[in-house]
Design an enzyme around this catalytic site. Structure first.
Site, short mmCIF file in Angstrom:
data_model
loop_
_atom_site.label_atom_id
_atom_site.label_comp_id
_atom_site.label_asym_id
_atom_site.label_seq_id
_atom_site.Cartn_x
_atom_site.Cartn_y
_atom_site.Cartn_z
N ARG A 175 76.88 41.70 44.32
CA ARG A 175 75.46 41.51 44.67
C ARG A 175 74.60 41.56 43.41
NH1 ARG A 175 75.01 43.77 50.84
NH2 ARG A 175 75.30 41.70 51.70
N GLN A 223 73.26 35.47 44.13
CA GLN A 223 72.47 35.53 45.37
C GLN A 223 72.66 34.30 46.24
OE1 GLN A 223 68.38 36.53 44.52
NE2 GLN A 223 68.78 38.69 44.94
N ASP A 277 75.78 34.59 48.52
CA ASP A 277 75.95 35.83 49.29
C ASP A 277 76.07 35.54 50.80
OD1 ASP A 277 75.85 38.32 50.38
OD2 ASP A 277 74.01 38.95 49.39
N SER A 286 75.21 38.34 53.43
CA SER A 286 73.78 38.47 53.76
C SER A 286 73.35 37.36 54.73
CB SER A 286 72.91 38.40 52.50
OG SER A 286 73.05 39.58 51.78
N TYR A 328 74.95 49.89 48.15
CA TYR A 328 75.52 50.11 49.47
C TYR A 328 75.52 51.60 49.83
CZ TYR A 328 77.52 45.38 49.64
OH TYR A 328 77.70 44.04 49.69
P1 NAD Z 1 76.02 47.07 55.21
O1 NAD Z 1 76.25 46.01 56.22
O2 NAD Z 1 77.17 47.58 54.44
O3 NAD Z 1 75.35 48.34 55.98
C1 NAD Z 1 74.24 48.20 56.82
C2 NAD Z 1 73.30 49.37 56.62
O4 NAD Z 1 73.86 50.56 57.19
C3 NAD Z 1 73.01 49.70 55.15
O5 NAD Z 1 71.62 49.56 54.91
C4 NAD Z 1 73.49 51.14 55.02
O6 NAD Z 1 72.69 51.91 54.14
C5 NAD Z 1 73.37 51.64 56.45
N1 NAD Z 1 74.10 52.88 56.74
C6 NAD Z 1 75.36 53.24 56.37
N2 NAD Z 1 75.67 54.46 56.83
C7 NAD Z 1 74.59 54.90 57.53
C8 NAD Z 1 74.30 56.09 58.26
N3 NAD Z 1 75.18 57.09 58.34
N4 NAD Z 1 73.10 56.19 58.85
C9 NAD Z 1 72.19 55.19 58.77
N5 NAD Z 1 72.40 54.04 58.11
C10 NAD Z 1 73.59 53.88 57.48
O7 NAD Z 1 74.90 46.68 54.15
P2 NAD Z 1 74.13 45.34 53.86
O8 NAD Z 1 73.16 45.09 54.92
O9 NAD Z 1 75.14 44.27 53.62
O10 NAD Z 1 73.37 45.61 52.48
C11 NAD Z 1 73.27 46.85 51.86
C12 NAD Z 1 72.31 46.79 50.69
O11 NAD Z 1 72.56 45.74 49.78
C13 NAD Z 1 70.88 46.61 51.09
O12 NAD Z 1 70.09 47.37 50.22
C14 NAD Z 1 70.61 45.21 50.78
O13 NAD Z 1 69.22 44.93 50.63
C15 NAD Z 1 71.35 45.06 49.51
N6 NAD Z 1 71.58 43.67 49.21
C16 NAD Z 1 71.41 43.23 47.93
C17 NAD Z 1 71.61 41.91 47.61
C18 NAD Z 1 71.44 41.40 46.22
O14 NAD Z 1 70.95 42.09 45.39
N7 NAD Z 1 71.87 40.18 45.96
C19 NAD Z 1 72.02 41.03 48.59
C20 NAD Z 1 72.20 41.50 49.87
C21 NAD Z 1 72.00 42.83 50.17
#
Ligand code: NAD
Length: 395
Positions: free
Chosen positions: A129, A134, A137, A140, A236
């Site tokens: 990420r 991006q 991805d 996402s 993450y």
């Molecule tokens: P994911 O599908 O792995 O998890 C979903 C969400 O569940 C996450 O936000 C995580 O913090 C949350 N979670 C895990 N355990 C938990 C708990 N016990 N209680 C409550 N919530 C809990 O994650 P995702 O949606 O694929 O993305 C995670 C992060 O990566 C986010 O900050 C997202 O914005 C970031 N991201 C960055 C980029 C980039 O920079 N290119 C791209 C996509 C996502």
């Protein structure tokens, strides 16, 4: 001569997406990549064979595609298509690249089998990420569709409507929606529920998310747990210990008592999703409320969730939907095709397959190469799982 990219039809039952859509065929052609598509590969996503041909793709049968293509693009490679995916193993070969989802951190046997064919398998789940990646991805992209579809499922199941209405027949109060886990899917679920008029709140273990939740119009619910160490350097969530999850569940019980709809998306990469809603917590929820557990494919956030089923317990409906992106296959395929095309362009130089291991994006997504599993995380997991099996055998 252009390099050939093969797009076979997806074989998992119920999978309606396709890896490359017609418009991408035209764009890829400009990069000297010719697309060969299996007949009716895009039909279920809304892209008929004629649309591919009109955009410069060629149609062919499955066996010929695997034979002539230097790169194969799929939505579900073996690992993400455990049974039907095996049918492609004899068709894959050394010197060929395979790109798609393959659940490399959990479907270890699938990785080992792909390695044996000699194919160079790139898993879209492992896309780093970083800013440069991006546009590639795909996780996402699919999470965006999942968050949206999950809210629609909840809205159509709920006995109430979402928006507040003031009518001659009286006032209707808005539905209350709570989103548990506010990553990409969670944020899209919040935005969708807001658009339908619900009052939305959300919680995530990573404190950094508070601002993002508020920016899409929801209230961030603070729980009195120490979550400072909950985020890894990739952004993450990290797996926490059982005492942490126990405390979370206690505090969440009160929040859930108030809700009409709960959308759960909490996940930790490469691990089983944490159980955040127990049977006891469900029985404390209002009768008629609805839980949609998006984390079901990683084991689920609610202990009652059954994969692919809708169950009712103490008047609460619990939905465990499988493959939400496939429920909006047109746009899911459009996004996936854009992601995968951007990545494939990195694998081609002078109309030939060129695997540049100096490139972080190429290196971090490469799981199998020249007959071996080469990804350090997958190798490590395989070692741990074989040690565990050895122990079981000794016992
Ligand atoms: P994911 O599908 O792995 O998890 C979903 C969400 O569940 C996450 O936000 C995580 O913090 C949350 N979670 C895990 N355990 C938990 C708990 N016990 N209680 C409550 N919530 C809990 O994650 P995702 O949606 O694929 O993305 C995670 C992060 O990566 C986010 O900050 C997202 O914005 C970031 N991201 C960055 C980029 C980039 O920079 N290119 C791209 C996509 C996502």
């Amino acid at each position: 001569m252009p390099i050939i990219l093969g797009v076979p039809r997806e074989t998992l039952s119920g999978e309606r997406r396709v890896a490359i859509i017609p418009r991408q065929c035209e764009l890829l052609r400009k990069s000297q990549i010719e697309v060969v598509v299996e007949g009716s590969a895009g039909v279920e996503a809304g892209f008929p064979d004629e649309a591919y041909v009109a955009r410069g793709a060629r149609l062919s049968n499955r066996a010929s595609i695997f034979e002539e293509a230097s790169i194969i693009a799929q939505v579900r490679c073996l690992g993400a298509n455990a049974e039907a995916g095996r049918g492609d193993l004899p068709l894959l070969r050394r010197g060929q690249a395979l790109v798609g989802f393959g659940e490399p951190l959990t479907a270890l046997k699938g990785c080992a089998d792909l390695a044996e064919t000699g194919v160079s398998f790139f898993a879209m789940e492992l896309m780093p990420r970083i800013t440069r990646a991006q546009s590639m991805d795909a996780l996402s992209s699919m999470a965006t569709i999942s968050g949206y579809r999950a809210v629609l499922l909840a809205a159509s199941q709920l006995q109430k409507i979402f928006p507040m209405l003031m009518t001659a027949a009286g006032t209707i109060t808005p539905a209350k929606v709570f989103v548990l886990g506010a990553g990409v899917a969670g944020l899209q679920a919040i935005a969708t529920a807001k658009r339908l008029g619900a009052v939305v709140s959300a919680y995530d273990v990573r404190p950094a998310v508070k601002e993002q939740v508020e920016s899409v119009g929801a209230k961030f619910v603070m729980l009195d747990v120490d979550s400072k160490a909950s985020e890894d350097k990739g952004g993450y969530a990290k797996a926490m210990d059982e005492a942490f999850y126990r405390r979370q569940r206690e505090l969440l019980t009160e929040v859930l008592r108030e809700q009409d709809v709960v959308i759960t998306t909490a996940a930790v990469p490469g691990k089983k999703a944490p159980i955040l809603i127990t049977e006891e917590m469900v029985s404390a929820m209002p009768a008629g409320s609805v839980v949609v557990d998006i984390a079901v494919e990683r084991g689920g956030n609610c202990e009652l969730t059954q994969a692919g089923e809708t169950i009712i317990r103490d008047g609460v409906t619990i939905i465990g939907p499988l493959n939400l992106p496939s429920m909006a296959p047109y746009h899911a395929s459009q996004m996936y095709a854009a992601n995968i095309s951007a990545f494939i362009k990195l694998l081609v130089r002078d109309s030939a397959l060129h695997i540049n291991l100096e490139d972080e994006i190429v290196r971090e997504t490469l799981v199998t190469h020249e007959g071996r599993i080469v990804h350090p995380r997958v190798t490590e997991l395989l070692k741990t799982s074989s040690q565990a099996t050895e122990k079981e055998v000794k016992v």
